[in-house]
Write a protein that holds these residues in place. Structure first.
Motif, PDB file in Angstrom:
ATOM      1  N   ILE A 118       0.839  -1.206   0.000  1.00  0.00           N
ATOM      2  CA  ILE A 118       0.000   0.000   0.000  1.00  0.00           C
ATOM      3  C   ILE A 118       0.872   1.253   0.000  1.00  0.00           C
ATOM      4  N   LYS A 119       1.915   1.251   0.812  1.00  0.00           N
ATOM      5  CA  LYS A 119       2.814   2.404   0.881  1.00  0.00           C
ATOM      6  C   LYS A 119       3.468   2.654  -0.478  1.00  0.00           C
ATOM      7  N   LYS A 120       3.975   1.598  -1.098  1.00  0.00           N
ATOM      8  CA  LYS A 120       4.618   1.747  -2.411  1.00  0.00           C
ATOM      9  C   LYS A 120       3.617   2.223  -3.457  1.00  0.00           C
ATOM     10  N   PHE A 121       2.403   1.719  -3.390  1.00  0.00           N
ATOM     11  CA  PHE A 121       1.345   2.102  -4.317  1.00  0.00           C
ATOM     12  C   PHE A 121       1.022   3.592  -4.181  1.00  0.00           C
ATOM     13  N   VAL A 122       0.895   4.051  -2.956  1.00  0.00           N
ATOM     14  CA  VAL A 122       0.595   5.470  -2.708  1.00  0.00           C
ATOM     15  C   VAL A 122       1.763   6.347  -3.159  1.00  0.00           C
ATOM     16  N   LEU A 123       2.988   5.959  -2.811  1.00  0.00           N
ATOM     17  CA  LEU A 123       4.159   6.745  -3.207  1.00  0.00           C
ATOM     18  C   LEU A 123       4.349   6.772  -4.724  1.00  0.00           C
ATOM     19  N   ALA A 124       3.816   5.763  -5.408  1.00  0.00           N
ATOM     20  CA  ALA A 124       3.874   5.730  -6.880  1.00  0.00           C
ATOM     21  C   ALA A 124       2.655   6.425  -7.483  1.00  0.00           C
ATOM     22  N   SER A 125       1.939   7.175  -6.670  1.00  0.00           N
ATOM     23  CA  SER A 125       0.734   7.906  -7.098  1.00  0.00           C
ATOM     24  C   SER A 125      -0.312   6.994  -7.737  1.00  0.00           C
ATOM     25  N   GLY A 126      -0.376   5.766  -7.250  1.00  0.00           N
ATOM     26  CA  GLY A 126      -1.383   4.840  -7.751  1.00  0.00           C
ATOM     27  C   GLY A 126      -1.050   4.212  -9.088  1.00  0.00           C
ATOM     28  N   SER A 127       0.174   4.357  -9.553  1.00  0.00           N
ATOM     29  CA  SER A 127       0.563   3.793 -10.843  1.00  0.00           C
ATOM     30  C   SER A 127       0.962   2.319 -10.675  1.00  0.00           C
ATOM     31  N   LEU A 128       0.101   1.449 -11.171  1.00  0.00           N
ATOM     32  CA  LEU A 128       0.409   0.022 -11.088  1.00  0.00           C
ATOM     33  C   LEU A 128       1.637  -0.329 -11.926  1.00  0.00           C
ATOM     34  N   LYS A 129       1.815   0.390 -13.027  1.00  0.00           N
ATOM     35  CA  LYS A 129       2.987   0.166 -13.885  1.00  0.00           C
ATOM     36  C   LYS A 129       4.271   0.468 -13.103  1.00  0.00           C
ATOM     37  N   GLU A 130       4.259   1.574 -12.356  1.00  0.00           N
ATOM     38  CA  GLU A 130       5.435   1.928 -11.561  1.00  0.00           C
ATOM     39  C   GLU A 130       5.668   0.921 -10.433  1.00  0.00           C
ATOM     40  N   VAL A 131       4.600   0.481  -9.803  1.00  0.00           N
ATOM     41  CA  VAL A 131       4.727  -0.515  -8.725  1.00  0.00           C
ATOM     42  C   VAL A 131       5.275  -1.822  -9.297  1.00  0.00           C
ATOM     43  N   ALA A 132       4.838  -2.193 -10.488  1.00  0.00           N
ATOM     44  CA  ALA A 132       5.360  -3.399 -11.133  1.00  0.00           C
ATOM     45  C   ALA A 132       6.870  -3.283 -11.330  1.00  0.00           C
ATOM     46  N   GLY A 133       7.318  -2.094 -11.724  1.00  0.00           N
ATOM     47  CA  GLY A 133       8.755  -1.866 -11.890  1.00  0.00           C
ATOM     48  C   GLY A 133       9.506  -1.969 -10.575  1.00  0.00           C
ATOM     49  N   ILE A 134       8.917  -1.446  -9.518  1.00  0.00           N
ATOM     50  CA  ILE A 134       9.550  -1.508  -8.192  1.00  0.00           C
ATOM     51  C   ILE A 134       9.740  -2.960  -7.763  1.00  0.00           C
ATOM     52  N   TYR A 135       8.700  -3.768  -7.973  1.00  0.00           N
ATOM     53  CA  TYR A 135       8.763  -5.172  -7.557  1.00  0.00           C
ATOM     54  C   TYR A 135       9.441  -6.069  -8.592  1.00  0.00           C
ATOM     55  N   GLY A 136       9.637  -5.564  -9.807  1.00  0.00           N
ATOM     56  CA  GLY A 136      10.255  -6.377 -10.851  1.00  0.00           C
ATOM     57  C   GLY A 136       9.337  -7.481 -11.350  1.00  0.00           C
ATOM     58  N   VAL A 137       8.036  -7.166 -11.414  1.00  0.00           N
ATOM     59  CA  VAL A 137       7.052  -8.131 -11.893  1.00  0.00           C
ATOM     60  C   VAL A 137       6.207  -7.473 -12.982  1.00  0.00           C
ATOM     61  N   THR A 138       5.303  -8.234 -13.572  1.00  0.00           N
ATOM     62  CA  THR A 138       4.458  -7.691 -14.633  1.00  0.00           C
ATOM     63  C   THR A 138       3.273  -6.921 -14.058  1.00  0.00           C
ATOM     64  N   TYR A 139       2.700  -6.088 -14.912  1.00  0.00           N
ATOM     65  CA  TYR A 139       1.511  -5.322 -14.534  1.00  0.00           C
ATOM     66  C   TYR A 139       0.378  -6.243 -14.063  1.00  0.00           C
ATOM     67  N   PRO A 140       0.060  -7.345 -14.813  1.00  0.00           N
ATOM     68  CA  PRO A 140      -1.021  -8.226 -14.349  1.00  0.00           C
ATOM     69  C   PRO A 140      -0.772  -8.825 -12.958  1.00  0.00           C
ATOM     70  N   THR A 141       0.491  -9.081 -12.636  1.00  0.00           N
ATOM     71  CA  THR A 141       0.826  -9.607 -11.313  1.00  0.00           C
ATOM     72  C   THR A 141       0.493  -8.587 -10.233  1.00  0.00           C
ATOM     73  N   VAL A 142       0.835  -7.334 -10.482  1.00  0.00           N
ATOM     74  CA  VAL A 142       0.538  -6.270  -9.512  1.00  0.00           C
ATOM     75  C   VAL A 142      -0.964  -6.053  -9.425  1.00  0.00           C
ATOM     76  N   ARG A 143      -1.660  -6.095 -10.555  1.00  0.00           N
ATOM     77  CA  ARG A 143      -3.124  -5.922 -10.569  1.00  0.00           C
ATOM     78  C   ARG A 143      -3.796  -7.004  -9.738  1.00  0.00           C
ATOM     79  N   LEU A 144      -3.315  -8.258  -9.883  1.00  0.00           N
ATOM     80  CA  LEU A 144      -3.857  -9.376  -9.105  1.00  0.00           C
ATOM     81  C   LEU A 144      -3.603  -9.158  -7.608  1.00  0.00           C
ATOM     82  N   ARG A 145      -2.412  -8.706  -7.279  1.00  0.00           N
ATOM     83  CA  ARG A 145      -2.078  -8.435  -5.874  1.00  0.00           C
ATOM     84  C   ARG A 145      -2.990  -7.357  -5.300  1.00  0.00           C
ATOM     85  N   LEU A 146      -3.226  -6.300  -6.075  1.00  0.00           N
ATOM     86  CA  LEU A 146      -4.111  -5.220  -5.631  1.00  0.00           C
ATOM     87  C   LEU A 146      -5.544  -5.738  -5.469  1.00  0.00           C
ATOM     88  N   ASP A 147      -6.017  -6.545  -6.406  1.00  0.00           N
ATOM     89  CA  ASP A 147      -7.368  -7.103  -6.311  1.00  0.00           C
ATOM     90  C   ASP A 147      -7.532  -7.958  -5.055  1.00  0.00           C
TER      91      ASP A 147
END
Length: 100
Positions: A21-50
């Motif tokens: 949640i902290k990383k998501f907020v600091l990335a201004s809600g950008s799932l693409k940016e969060v995916a880059g932080i974690y080194g995973v794909t956008y769908p992986t981050v979307r699933l985690r958020l869901d």
């Protein structure tokens, strides 16, 4: 001095969820940016958020019945998927209402 009370839904999250949640907020809600932080794909981050959204929704429901509380704990701890948890809770409520 005000006493801070942590919302129940937040208290039910583990450290990893709060970090996400902290990383998501600091990335201004950008799932693409969060995916880059974690080194995973956008769908992986979307699933985690869901899944996190489902955890929060379950945590917000204020049912104190032991059976419902057990189902919620199992879902939050990934012992039971959220769709099955919702189904079990809804069926239990229907059954309980039918017996009144």
């Amino acid at each position: 001095m005000a006493i801070e009370v942590m919302p129940e839904w937040l208290a039910s999250l583990d450290e990893e969820d709060v970090s996400f949640i902290k990383k998501f907020v600091l990335a201004s809600g950008s799932l693409k940016e969060v995916a880059g932080i974690y080194g995973v794909t956008y769908p992986t981050v979307r699933l985690r958020l869901d899944r996190l959204i489902q955890k929060i929704r379950l945590g917000e429901q204020a049912d104190e019945e032991p059976y419902i509380a057990l189902i919620k704990r199992l879902a939050v701890k990934d012992k039971l998927d959220f769709d099955t948890a919702k189904l079990l809770i809804n069926e239990y409520k229907k059954l309980r209402e039918g017996n009144k």
